[in-house]
Design an enzyme around this catalytic site. Structure first.
Site, PDB file in Angstrom:
ATOM      1  N   GLY A  74       0.836  -1.205   0.000  1.00 27.37           N
ATOM      2  CA  GLY A  74       0.000   0.000   0.000  1.00 27.37           C
ATOM      3  C   GLY A  74       0.862   1.243   0.000  1.00 27.37           C
ATOM      4  N   ASN A  75       0.255   2.378   0.282  1.00 23.15           N
ATOM      5  CA  ASN A  75       1.034   3.621   0.381  1.00 23.15           C
ATOM      6  C   ASN A  75       0.365   4.564   1.379  1.00 23.15           C
ATOM      7  OD1 ASN A  75      -0.835   5.473  -1.148  1.00 23.15           O
ATOM      8  ND2 ASN A  75      -0.452   3.937  -2.737  1.00 23.15           N
TER       9      ASN A  75
END
Ligand code: C5P
Length: 398
Positions: free
Chosen positions: A207-208
């Site tokens: 993810g980020n």
């Protein structure tokens, strides 16, 4: 005015008797009105008249007498599409200009995010006094709108400038203002927001740090300006407020891609604000991957580029905007993305600017247009950045 929520602040001027007519005029146009009255205002018009006309209890005190209910001026301030103070006395104008929050009307004013309109009403000498004029100038400089009083016979039987503008004219001012805020009425706008999660196994993902704040602010701004918004949101904790936002929650880039491609053909514009993962694991493991002492190699495959896919299917009458978050060669990279994805404009934010980018409440952007024009903006709250971006978008949709 249909469905618009208006806070009407009433203060202690003889012109308060006209507030009953003003409430009627707003309600006839389809608006919802909540009256907040100062203690002195109640000497001039009874709350019973006003609550009968609005269908809502009139708010005057911080607490409701007897039962101890606390009225949240913050919630009220956020609820409204506009706040109108009519009539506004010299005293209330002075308190507003100087933040003297000793009654419910002033605390509501200080919490209001909506545009504020002030219709002064007082004797000619009070109105002309340099203190009053200075306070009005201050209020103007804070972005409030002053509805100038008229000239005529005053309650003191003197003639001069100080009569509150007629209720019908006040309604007209509000109508014109709110209509100009509805420049996106009838338009369908797709917004992507937040990160994507690319699953590795049942408990892990790639993810980020995207919070979705910018994309959600854009969706709210488009909806406030009358658009029907489809908000395609990755996993975020943001909430949507406006009724015209249809929110579709997705997790992976692939899911976001599928929804975006099915929504865009019927849309007038799309703003690609999501921080889409560029790669996803080639294989998903049904079982939790066990720890071992060996190195672990995770093979990744490129995700589809949603913006580029929409850019390919874009018709002449559709608009497509994207974002570029860069750490180096900002302008060069942003321009090449705009071209590659066939965007009409790209919003560039640099991670070099402190307070800009992921997770912050502020952002500093430059809009690069495909015709070569560049529009730089100052560091601002994301809500205001959203308004700047949507104003640029609105010009394409005219
Ligand atoms: O190429 P890059 O990811 O830096 O481009 C950013 C822009 O492209 C953003 O508007 C982002 O929302 C969009 N994008 C997308 N699909 C991807 C990758 C980026 O829509 N797979």
């Amino acid at each position: 005015m249909k469905g618009k929520k208006i806070i009407l602040g009433i203060t202690g001027s003889i012109a308060a008797y006209k507030a009953a007519y003003l409430v009627r005029a707003f309600i006839k146009k389809g608006a919802e009105v909540q009256v907040v009255i100062t203690p002195a205002g109640k000497e001039f018009i009874t709350p019973v008249t006003l609550s009968a006309l609005t269908g809502k209890p009139v708010i005057s005190e911080f607490f409701t007498a007897n039962d101890g209910t606390w009225h949240s001026h913050v919630d009220l301030g956020l609820w409204a599409d506009a706040m109108v103070i009519a009539p506004a006395t010299a005293s209330t104008i002075g308190k507003m200009a100087n933040g003297i929050a000793d009654n419910m009307l002033i605390t509501t004013y200080l919490s209001a995010k909506a545009p504020v309109f002030i219709a002064p009403a007082m004797d000619l000498d009070m109105f002309a006094h340099p203190t009053t004029q200075h306070n009005l100038d201050l209020l103007r400089s804070y972005g409030n709108h002053i509805i100038e009083p008229g000239v005529g016979e005053l309650a003191s039987h003197l003639e001069g400038k100080g009569r509150m503008e007629e209720p019908d004219k006040i309604v007209e001012v509000l109508e014109r203002f709110l209509a100009s805020r509805c420049d996106l009425a009838g338009k369908k706008i797709v917004v992507t927001a937040g990160p994507t999660y690319e699953k590795i196994d049942p408990v892990r993902f790639i993810g980020n740090y995207s919070s979705g704040k910018m994309g959600f602010a854009l969706a709210e701004e488009c909806a406030e300006r009358g658009a029907d918004v489809v908000l395609i949101a990755g996993p975020v904790s943001q909430k949507t407020v406006h009724r015209s936002i249809r929110r579709i929650d997705v997790e992976s880039a692939r899911e976001m891609y599928d929804v975006a491609l099915s929504e865009y053909p019927t849309a007038d514009a799309a703003i690609m604000c999501a921080a889409v993962a560029d790669y996803a694991p080639e294989h998903y493991s049904d079982m939790k991957i066990k720890r071992s002492s060996d190195d672990m190699i995770l093979r990744l495959r490129p995700n589809p580029d949603i913006a580029a896919a929409l850019g390919k299917m874009k018709r002449d009458n559709q608009v497509l905007a994207g974002f570029a978050l860069e750490t180096d060669h900002e302008e060069e990279h942003a321009l090449s993305k705009m071209k590659r994805k066939n965007l009409d404009f790209i919003v560039l934010n640099s991670l070099k600017d402190e307070g800009a980018g992921f997770r912050c409440d502020t952002n500093k952007v430059t809009i690069l247009k495909s015709d070569g024009e560049q529009i730089p903006f100052d560091m601002k709250p994301k809500k205001e950045v959203a308004a700047d971006i949507v104003s640029v978008l609105g010009k394409y949709l005219k």
